[in-house]
Design a protein around this motif. Sequence first.
Motif, PDB file in Angstrom:
ATOM      1  N   ARG A   1      -5.304   4.812  -2.698  1.00 41.81           N
ATOM      2  CA  ARG A   1      -5.694   5.384  -1.395  1.00 41.81           C
ATOM      3  C   ARG A   1      -5.180   4.531  -0.253  1.00 41.81           C
ATOM      4  NH1 ARG A   1      -9.621   3.870   1.848  1.00 41.81           N
ATOM      5  NH2 ARG A   1     -10.705   2.686   0.210  1.00 41.81           N
TER       6      ARG A   1
ATOM      7  N   ARG B   1      -1.454   4.832   0.122  1.00 37.64           N
ATOM      8  CA  ARG B   1      -1.088   6.100   0.787  1.00 37.64           C
ATOM      9  C   ARG B   1      -1.316   6.001   2.289  1.00 37.64           C
ATOM     10  NH1 ARG B   1      -4.156   8.279  -3.477  1.00 37.64           N
ATOM     11  NH2 ARG B   1      -5.793   8.898  -2.008  1.00 37.64           N
TER      12      ARG B   1
ATOM     13  N   TYR C   1       4.373   2.289  -6.383  1.00 35.65           N
ATOM     14  CA  TYR C   1       3.490   2.890  -7.378  1.00 35.65           C
ATOM     15  C   TYR C   1       4.103   2.750  -8.765  1.00 35.65           C
ATOM     16  CZ  TYR C   1       1.407   5.181  -3.280  1.00 35.65           C
ATOM     17  OH  TYR C   1       0.809   5.440  -2.064  1.00 35.65           O
TER      18      TYR C   1
ATOM     19  N   LYS D   1       0.375   8.081  -7.762  1.00 33.27           N
ATOM     20  CA  LYS D   1       0.147   8.043  -6.319  1.00 33.27           C
ATOM     21  C   LYS D   1      -1.254   8.512  -5.940  1.00 33.27           C
ATOM     22  CE  LYS D   1       2.470   9.035  -1.954  1.00 33.27           C
ATOM     23  NZ  LYS D   1       3.664   9.629  -1.299  1.00 33.27           N
ATOM     24  N   ASP D   2      -1.827   9.410  -6.747  1.00 34.84           N
ATOM     25  CA  ASP D   2      -3.184   9.867  -6.438  1.00 34.84           C
ATOM     26  C   ASP D   2      -4.244   8.909  -6.965  1.00 34.84           C
ATOM     27  OD1 ASP D   2      -3.259  10.332  -9.178  1.00 34.84           O
ATOM     28  OD2 ASP D   2      -3.380  12.512  -9.023  1.00 34.84           O
TER      29      ASP D   2
ATOM     30  N   MET E   1      -5.476   8.539  -9.864  1.00 31.91           N
ATOM     31  CA  MET E   1      -6.377   9.093 -10.877  1.00 31.91           C
ATOM     32  C   MET E   1      -5.924   8.640 -12.268  1.00 31.91           C
ATOM     33  SD  MET E   1      -8.591  10.699  -9.083  1.00 31.91           S
ATOM     34  CE  MET E   1      -9.430  11.718 -10.307  1.00 31.91           C
TER      35      MET E   1
END
Length: 586
Positions: A469, A472, A481, A488-489, A491
């Motif tokens: 986060r 980003r 990343y 990138k998310d 998760m």
Amino acid sequence: MRAVMLMFDSLNKHILPNYGCNWIHAPHFQRLSERTMTFDKCYAGSLPCVPSRRELHTGRYNFLHRSWGPLEPFDDSMIDLLRKSGVYTHLTTDHTHYFEDGGATYHTRYNSWEYARGQEGDPWKGNVEDPHIPESLSGPKQGDLWRQDWVNRQYLDSEEKMPLAVTVNRGIEFIEKNRDQDRWFLQIEAFDPHEPFFTQPKYKDLYPHAYQGKHYDWPDYSKVTQQPEEVQHMKYEYAALVSMCDEYLGKVLDAFDQYDLWKDTLLIVNTDHGFLLGEHRWWGKNIQPLYNEITNLPLFIWDPRYDVRSRRTDALVQTIDLPPTLLEFFEVDIPADMQGSSIRPIIESNSPIRVAALFGIHGGHINCTDGRYVYMRGPKDINNGPLYEYTLMPTHMHHMFNPKEFAGMELAAPFSFTKGCSVMRLLASNFLNPYLYGDLLFDLETNPSQETVIADPVVEATMIGHIARLMREHDAPVEQYARIGIPKDGMVTVEELEREKETKRRQNEVDLGLKERWIGKSKEAFFTLSCLTPKPMRSMLNVKLATMVQSKPLPEVSEDDVLQLATSLFGNQAPRLVGFLKMLLV
């Protein structure tokens, strides 16, 4: 409204009485806590010196895109914004890095500035003849800095001549001359207690101890190999310099008292990063994991709008939060590209302003803390890449980029904060490889000294979410990343983390296929050498070592074999690399 920032360099908060040290002589730091809010969970962002100063101007992380370098043409400088809004800005400093290629755009943002000469090899006084240098435990590794520092010391033979004294006294002169004026910001920036830990006998005498060894006040950034009495001597040398910093902090507090500045003048006392003084068996701040002694910083703030004194807070803050704090204080608009937040809500009502913080060195671990846990995320594999520099100001600390570094240079599309400017993308020449240390997770609540790495994939997954986060939000390059192996998310599942750990474990296995026996720490030495060897040469390591082993009567690998391999591969660079290998094997 006025503001004063008194900034030190390399100040380890764990040696201050405000944070529990009971043997340091620093009464004015204790006095400072009585007049301010003391922050327990302030963290650095980008390390070391100049990257942190870019954050101090821009309010956003430096280390995700860039190593050491100047302000960029597209940067929003807090100092520039204050100056353009009618706030007079003045810098008094003895920090030599402002006057080198890699820091030359910072001091010129101020309305006016003063520079006290003589710190850490500052090319100040010209002596063709070599100075007398006593036999020392450190020295030649520092190169020209070492020689020049001993030239400079000849001219710093009394306290009033010391750069720290000159820097702070000039700041007090500014206060005295301008105390009846409004809307000014004074930055008193001291290089001390940065190494070398050189000060006058008055402060050394505060720490009497029996030491008859070689001269020692400038530790190399390395593992601790010295004898216990030498380590303790170095700590006392550092403490003496901190006590001198305390003395001059007291002079600033005296000026606040004398001229009643407390009623309308913001005071910030801070540092850029800390310094390991033998903790975790390390000296320094750059090449080892970034433990709390380096990154958890002392911070003290007095805001005249609120009568908040003698109070502590565990709200999480960072260096990038200081620029918006100063802009908000002077009622100057905070640019959208500043990712830091004003600290005002914490002072006003102890309302938190962030849930997590990133910190690191370009190409090192990407580190994250939520105040309780510290997670150090290393690269996904030994290559520690891809890794690029993004800049329009291609300089390193002491010099401009070498023309060879522009090979393969491309123009990258603008980032969200570059004001529509494309930037140069250059392959980074990195001096460290955090793959050597792996991923590290610490629980500060149960183990504040970070002595034990914990395994908790649920917490690790949460911290990866924070990292992604924040990356980003700062528009981190996409390859960052990939370098550390997270989506990138952000998760990830516990099962994915378990599979990742098994993959890394297999990657780290060392086997020449000869049923060889590894003697002593030879296997660790070979793994270290692999991490430090550039990718194009790495394929030769196993072959060359196997050839050496096969020439022996028995298939054994010794530490000397690995050191010999390093020497054969790296030629003129071998002494430094071999020394580093030996140091890591201590």
